[in-house]
Design a protein around this motif. Structure first.
Motif, PDB file in Angstrom:
ATOM      1  N   SER A 154      31.313  31.034  48.183  1.00 17.05           N
ATOM      2  CA  SER A 154      32.199  29.885  48.049  1.00 17.05           C
ATOM      3  C   SER A 154      31.373  28.603  47.999  1.00 17.05           C
ATOM      4  N   GLU A 155      32.022  27.509  47.658  1.00 16.22           N
ATOM      5  CA  GLU A 155      31.331  26.221  47.620  1.00 16.22           C
ATOM      6  C   GLU A 155      30.824  25.843  49.005  1.00 16.22           C
ATOM      7  N   ALA A 156      31.643  26.077  50.034  1.00 16.66           N
ATOM      8  CA  ALA A 156      31.227  25.756  51.399  1.00 16.66           C
ATOM      9  C   ALA A 156      30.005  26.572  51.803  1.00 16.66           C
ATOM     10  N   GLN A 157      29.966  27.850  51.426  1.00 13.22           N
ATOM     11  CA  GLN A 157      28.807  28.680  51.753  1.00 13.22           C
ATOM     12  C   GLN A 157      27.561  28.188  51.037  1.00 13.22           C
ATOM     13  N   LEU A 158      27.710  27.787  49.789  1.00 11.43           N
ATOM     14  CA  LEU A 158      26.560  27.265  49.051  1.00 11.43           C
ATOM     15  C   LEU A 158      26.010  26.008  49.722  1.00 11.43           C
ATOM     16  N   LEU A 159      26.911  25.107  50.096  1.00  9.63           N
ATOM     17  CA  LEU A 159      26.480  23.884  50.766  1.00  9.63           C
ATOM     18  C   LEU A 159      25.761  24.188  52.079  1.00  9.63           C
ATOM     19  N   GLU A 160      26.351  25.084  52.866  1.00  8.88           N
ATOM     20  CA  GLU A 160      25.771  25.418  54.160  1.00  8.88           C
ATOM     21  C   GLU A 160      24.384  26.043  54.011  1.00  8.88           C
ATOM     22  N   ARG A 161      24.246  26.969  53.083  1.00 10.32           N
ATOM     23  CA  ARG A 161      22.973  27.681  52.955  1.00 10.32           C
ATOM     24  C   ARG A 161      21.888  26.805  52.334  1.00 10.32           C
ATOM     25  N   ILE A 162      22.257  25.999  51.343  1.00  9.30           N
ATOM     26  CA  ILE A 162      21.256  25.116  50.737  1.00  9.30           C
ATOM     27  C   ILE A 162      20.741  24.113  51.762  1.00  9.30           C
ATOM     28  N   THR A 163      21.659  23.578  52.564  1.00 13.11           N
ATOM     29  CA  THR A 163      21.249  22.634  53.605  1.00 13.11           C
ATOM     30  C   THR A 163      20.349  23.313  54.636  1.00 13.11           C
ATOM     31  N   ALA A 164      20.657  24.563  54.970  1.00 16.76           N
ATOM     32  CA  ALA A 164      19.872  25.277  55.985  1.00 16.76           C
ATOM     33  C   ALA A 164      18.463  25.573  55.501  1.00 16.76           C
ATOM     34  N   VAL A 165      18.323  26.085  54.268  1.00 15.35           N
ATOM     35  CA  VAL A 165      16.990  26.476  53.791  1.00 15.35           C
ATOM     36  C   VAL A 165      16.121  25.269  53.464  1.00 15.35           C
ATOM     37  N   SER A 166      16.734  24.115  53.243  1.00 23.19           N
ATOM     38  CA  SER A 166      15.947  22.915  52.949  1.00 23.19           C
ATOM     39  C   SER A 166      15.619  22.124  54.202  1.00 23.19           C
ATOM     40  N   ALA A 167      16.123  22.552  55.345  1.00 25.83           N
ATOM     41  CA  ALA A 167      15.862  21.841  56.597  1.00 25.83           C
ATOM     42  C   ALA A 167      14.402  22.007  57.009  1.00 25.83           C
ATOM     43  N   PRO A 168      13.809  21.004  57.657  1.00 30.26           N
ATOM     44  CA  PRO A 168      12.420  21.130  58.137  1.00 30.26           C
ATOM     45  C   PRO A 168      12.286  22.292  59.121  1.00 30.26           C
ATOM     46  N   GLY A 169      11.211  23.030  58.965  1.00 26.36           N
ATOM     47  CA  GLY A 169      10.956  24.143  59.878  1.00 26.36           C
ATOM     48  C   GLY A 169      11.487  25.473  59.402  1.00 26.36           C
ATOM     49  N   TYR A 170      12.228  25.504  58.276  1.00 24.80           N
ATOM     50  CA  TYR A 170      12.776  26.784  57.819  1.00 24.80           C
ATOM     51  C   TYR A 170      11.654  27.728  57.400  1.00 24.80           C
ATOM     52  N   ASP A 171      10.633  27.201  56.742  1.00 25.32           N
ATOM     53  CA  ASP A 171       9.522  28.051  56.293  1.00 25.32           C
ATOM     54  C   ASP A 171       8.804  28.693  57.470  1.00 25.32           C
ATOM     55  N   ALA A 172       8.656  27.943  58.555  1.00 20.18           N
ATOM     56  CA  ALA A 172       7.987  28.507  59.734  1.00 20.18           C
ATOM     57  C   ALA A 172       8.855  29.549  60.413  1.00 20.18           C
ATOM     58  N   MET A 173      10.179  29.360  60.337  1.00 21.48           N
ATOM     59  CA  MET A 173      11.090  30.306  60.964  1.00 21.48           C
ATOM     60  C   MET A 173      11.181  31.608  60.181  1.00 21.48           C
ATOM     61  N   LEU A 174      11.162  31.517  58.839  1.00 23.06           N
ATOM     62  CA  LEU A 174      11.290  32.699  57.991  1.00 23.06           C
ATOM     63  C   LEU A 174      10.309  32.582  56.830  1.00 23.06           C
ATOM     64  N   PRO A 175       9.002  32.738  57.111  1.00 22.15           N
ATOM     65  CA  PRO A 175       8.005  32.503  56.052  1.00 22.15           C
ATOM     66  C   PRO A 175       8.078  33.492  54.903  1.00 22.15           C
ATOM     67  N   SER A 176       8.583  34.716  55.143  1.00 19.57           N
ATOM     68  CA  SER A 176       8.613  35.718  54.077  1.00 19.57           C
ATOM     69  C   SER A 176       9.675  35.428  53.028  1.00 19.57           C
ATOM     70  N   ALA A 177      10.634  34.519  53.327  1.00 21.28           N
ATOM     71  CA  ALA A 177      11.716  34.250  52.384  1.00 21.28           C
ATOM     72  C   ALA A 177      11.257  33.368  51.235  1.00 21.28           C
ATOM     73  N   THR A 178      10.300  32.488  51.492  1.00 20.35           N
ATOM     74  CA  THR A 178       9.862  31.536  50.479  1.00 20.35           C
ATOM     75  C   THR A 178       8.729  32.126  49.653  1.00 20.35           C
ATOM     76  N   ARG A 179       8.809  31.932  48.348  1.00 14.75           N
ATOM     77  CA  ARG A 179       7.784  32.450  47.448  1.00 14.75           C
ATOM     78  C   ARG A 179       7.287  31.323  46.542  1.00 14.75           C
ATOM     79  N   GLN A 180       6.085  31.506  46.048  1.00  9.64           N
ATOM     80  CA  GLN A 180       5.514  30.571  45.081  1.00  9.64           C
ATOM     81  C   GLN A 180       5.448  31.290  43.737  1.00  9.64           C
ATOM     82  N   VAL A 181       6.231  30.839  42.780  1.00  6.11           N
ATOM     83  CA  VAL A 181       6.300  31.467  41.470  1.00  6.11           C
ATOM     84  C   VAL A 181       6.177  30.380  40.415  1.00  6.11           C
TER      85      VAL A 181
END
Length: 279
Positions: free
Chosen positions: A249-276
């Motif tokens: 849903s739109e609300a889920q998209l907003l919530e998840r985009i805001t969460a993954v762009s928050a500072p510290g997300y990479d340190a919390m879940l480093p395997s999720a982010t990739r460099q392509v």
């Protein structure tokens, strides 16, 4: 005096002088003192005298632990008594044993109820301790206001991300879920100002995204095994983070985009982010 007498006197004087220079005889040479007599050793004048012994001060006793509050002692006694009475009632469930346990349990429940009432009144009079005021509200009207405010804040955050980020939408032309999800994404980019880059995994088309790209290997690089799939990408760095799979849903998209762009997300879940490298 004749010569023999003079010789006897001379020998006696020599013997007397020799005996005067000898040290006094030890106790083992004196039979009259016996074998169990102990004699102090002679003092050596060249040896320094031992320092006098000082009296040892009595050691201070360790501080005793403070006495436990009587309330804690009473609580522990009540807890132990309740446990013992319950165990007796379980092992021998006579009417008297069960009644005794139930009566004691009712006393404990009454105490807990009193505590809950007092805690509620304290919360009412202290806003920082009231869980209905802090965080997510529980009142329906307040919850509506809270969600509207949260939606506005997240929308503004996504719009800021749209300056240098895009959403990658992986789909298949024969996927009914992708077709159901596409209108939501189309409206999302129009409402929140973040561009959607559609990528067709099987080369098929998708209404609303006439300029969809054919997959050039990026789906394989990101290990996309299920569609629809949405990723947040920063083109100039090549940083790509998954947002979700399936219909959102739109609300889920907003919530998840805001969460993954928050500072510290990479340190919390480093395997999720990739460099392509993006095309």
């Amino acid at each position: 005096m004749n010569a023999r007498t003079l010789l006897a006197i001379a020998l006696w004087l020599v013997s007397a002088l020799a005996s005067a220079q000898e040290p006094p005889s030890r106790f083992w040479g004196d039979a009259w003192r016996g074998w169990h007599f102990y004699e102090d050793p002679e003092v050596d004048p060249d040896r320094p005298a031992a320092p006098p012994k000082t009296a040892v001060a009595p050691s201070k006793s360790l501080p005793t632990a403070p006495a436990r509050p009587p309330e804690l002692q009473e609580f522990e006694r009540l807890q132990k008594t309740l446990e013992d009475v319950r165990n007796v009632a379980i092992m021998r469930p006579t009417e008297a044993n069960v009644r005794r346990y139930m009566e004691l349990e009712s006393q404990v429940v009454a105490r807990a109820s009193t505590f809950a009432d007092v805690a509620q009144r304290v919360a009412w009079s202290t806003p920082e301790l009231d869980p209905t005021v802090q965080g997510r509200p529980v009142n329906a009207k307040a919850l509506e206001v809270f969600e509207q405010q949260q939606l506005s804040d997240r929308s503004r955050s996504v719009a800021d991300l749209g300056r240098d980020h895009v959403l990658i939408f992986f789909f298949r032309g024969d996927c009914p879920y992708c077709h159901a999800f596409a209108p939501t994404l189309d409206a999302f980019q129009a409402r929140h100002g973040i561009r959607i880059e559609a990528v067709s995994v099987d080369g098929g088309s998708m209404p609303g995204f006439p300029f969809a790209r054919r997959d050039n290997g990026i789906a394989t690089a990101l290990r996309v095994t299920q569609v629809p799939a949405v990723y947040l990408a920063q083109p100039f760095t090549g940083k790509i983070t998954p947002i979700g799979f399936g219909v959102l849903s739109e609300a889920q998209l907003l919530e998840r985009i805001t969460a993954v762009s928050a500072p510290g997300y990479d340190a919390m879940l480093p395997s999720a982010t990739r460099q392509v490298a993006l095309p």
